[in-house]
Design a protein around this motif. Structure first.
Motif, short mmCIF file in Angstrom:
data_model
loop_
_atom_site.label_atom_id
_atom_site.label_comp_id
_atom_site.label_asym_id
_atom_site.label_seq_id
_atom_site.Cartn_x
_atom_site.Cartn_y
_atom_site.Cartn_z
N SER A 213 0.92 7.72 -7.02
CA SER A 213 0.11 8.57 -6.09
C SER A 213 -1.24 9.08 -6.80
N GLU A 214 -1.28 9.03 -8.10
CA GLU A 214 -2.45 9.36 -8.79
C GLU A 214 -3.28 8.02 -9.14
N GLY A 215 -2.81 7.01 -8.94
CA GLY A 215 -3.44 5.98 -9.14
C GLY A 215 -3.40 5.37 -10.75
N ILE A 216 -2.69 5.89 -11.60
CA ILE A 216 -2.74 5.74 -12.89
C ILE A 216 -2.81 4.18 -13.53
N PHE A 217 -1.98 3.52 -12.59
CA PHE A 217 -1.67 1.87 -13.02
C PHE A 217 -2.76 1.39 -12.66
N ILE A 218 -3.32 1.60 -11.31
CA ILE A 218 -4.43 0.98 -10.77
C ILE A 218 -5.71 1.22 -11.68
N LYS A 219 -5.76 2.44 -11.98
CA LYS A 219 -7.00 2.73 -12.78
C LYS A 219 -6.96 1.80 -14.31
N LYS A 220 -5.89 2.06 -14.87
CA LYS A 220 -5.68 1.21 -16.04
C LYS A 220 -6.04 -0.34 -15.94
N TRP A 221 -5.70 -0.97 -14.87
CA TRP A 221 -5.91 -2.37 -14.86
C TRP A 221 -6.87 -2.92 -14.15
N ILE A 222 -7.48 -2.02 -13.31
CA ILE A 222 -8.77 -2.27 -12.44
C ILE A 222 -9.60 -1.13 -12.66
N PRO A 223 -10.34 -1.27 -13.78
CA PRO A 223 -11.55 -0.34 -14.15
C PRO A 223 -12.72 -0.35 -13.08
N GLU A 224 -12.85 -0.94 -12.30
CA GLU A 224 -13.89 -1.03 -11.22
C GLU A 224 -13.56 0.15 -10.18
N LEU A 225 -12.20 0.47 -10.22
CA LEU A 225 -11.86 1.74 -9.27
C LEU A 225 -11.85 2.79 -9.89
N SER A 226 -11.98 2.99 -11.34
CA SER A 226 -11.62 4.29 -12.13
C SER A 226 -12.21 5.18 -11.63
N HIS B 116 -6.98 9.70 -3.30
CA HIS B 116 -6.58 9.90 -1.88
C HIS B 116 -7.20 8.50 -1.29
N LEU B 117 -8.35 7.81 -1.91
CA LEU B 117 -9.02 6.84 -1.63
C LEU B 117 -8.52 5.40 -2.17
N LEU B 118 -7.97 5.70 -3.17
CA LEU B 118 -7.70 4.52 -4.21
C LEU B 118 -6.63 3.43 -3.77
N HIS B 119 -5.87 3.70 -2.79
CA HIS B 119 -5.00 2.72 -2.58
C HIS B 119 -5.52 1.87 -1.47
N GLU B 120 -6.65 1.80 -1.00
CA GLU B 120 -7.18 1.10 0.03
C GLU B 120 -8.84 1.08 -0.17
N PRO B 121 -9.24 0.77 -1.17
CA PRO B 121 -10.75 0.80 -1.56
C PRO B 121 -11.52 0.04 -0.54
N TRP B 122 -11.02 -0.95 0.12
CA TRP B 122 -11.96 -1.70 1.13
C TRP B 122 -12.32 -0.97 2.27
N LYS B 123 -11.81 0.40 2.43
CA LYS B 123 -11.99 1.12 3.58
C LYS B 123 -13.21 2.20 3.10
N ILE C 217 0.74 -1.17 0.09
CA ILE C 217 0.23 -0.17 0.15
C ILE C 217 0.69 1.24 0.12
N LYS C 218 1.81 1.21 0.88
CA LYS C 218 2.67 2.44 0.95
C LYS C 218 3.52 2.45 -0.44
N ASN C 219 4.06 1.51 -0.97
CA ASN C 219 4.69 1.61 -2.21
C ASN C 219 3.76 2.08 -3.42
N SER C 220 2.57 1.63 -3.42
CA SER C 220 1.48 1.97 -4.19
C SER C 220 1.26 3.48 -4.17
N GLU C 221 1.22 3.99 -3.06
CA GLU C 221 1.04 5.60 -2.80
C GLU C 221 2.29 6.41 -3.30
N GLU C 222 3.39 5.85 -3.01
CA GLU C 222 4.67 6.57 -3.46
C GLU C 222 4.81 6.57 -4.68
N HIS C 223 4.56 5.33 -5.44
CA HIS C 223 5.19 5.31 -6.73
C HIS C 223 3.81 5.59 -7.67
#
Length: 103
Positions: free
Chosen positions: A31-44, A49-56, A23-29
């Protein structure tokens, strides 16, 4: 060491164990969630600021950002802190064994 540069082998103190927090690495590297949103469209629609721990996400945020936890995105399958502690204990236990110590 400058931010963004990879860690160099052999420049840390001997005996150091590094167990990285995803989680910390995701936030640091990412931070805008570009990789996450590309590969996990459900989180787009989730803001960075909420993206790195969506289960919360609370119920209102889940509705607002169109991502229902469990239905659209699962809860974590492991507890990161618990598994970090187990891994650290296991690694230190192995390193203390005489047969693996460097002479």
């Amino acid at each position: 060491m400058s931010k963004g540069l990879p860690m160099q082998a052999g420049v840390t103190a001997t005996g150091t164990i590094r167990i990285y927090n995803p989680i910390k690495n995701s936030e640091e590297h990412d931070s805008e969630g570009i990789f996450i949103k590309k590969w996990i469209p459900e989180l787009s629609y989730i803001p960075p600021h909420l993206l790195h721990e969506p289960w919360k996400l609370g119920l209102i945020d889940q509705q607002l950002y169109e991502c229902e936890i469990v239905k659209d995105y699962p809860f974590p399958i492991i507890d990161i802190e618990e598994t970090r502690k187990k891994a650290s204990t296991a690694i230190w236990g192995i390193r203390k064994k005489e047969e693996i110590k460097v002479q």
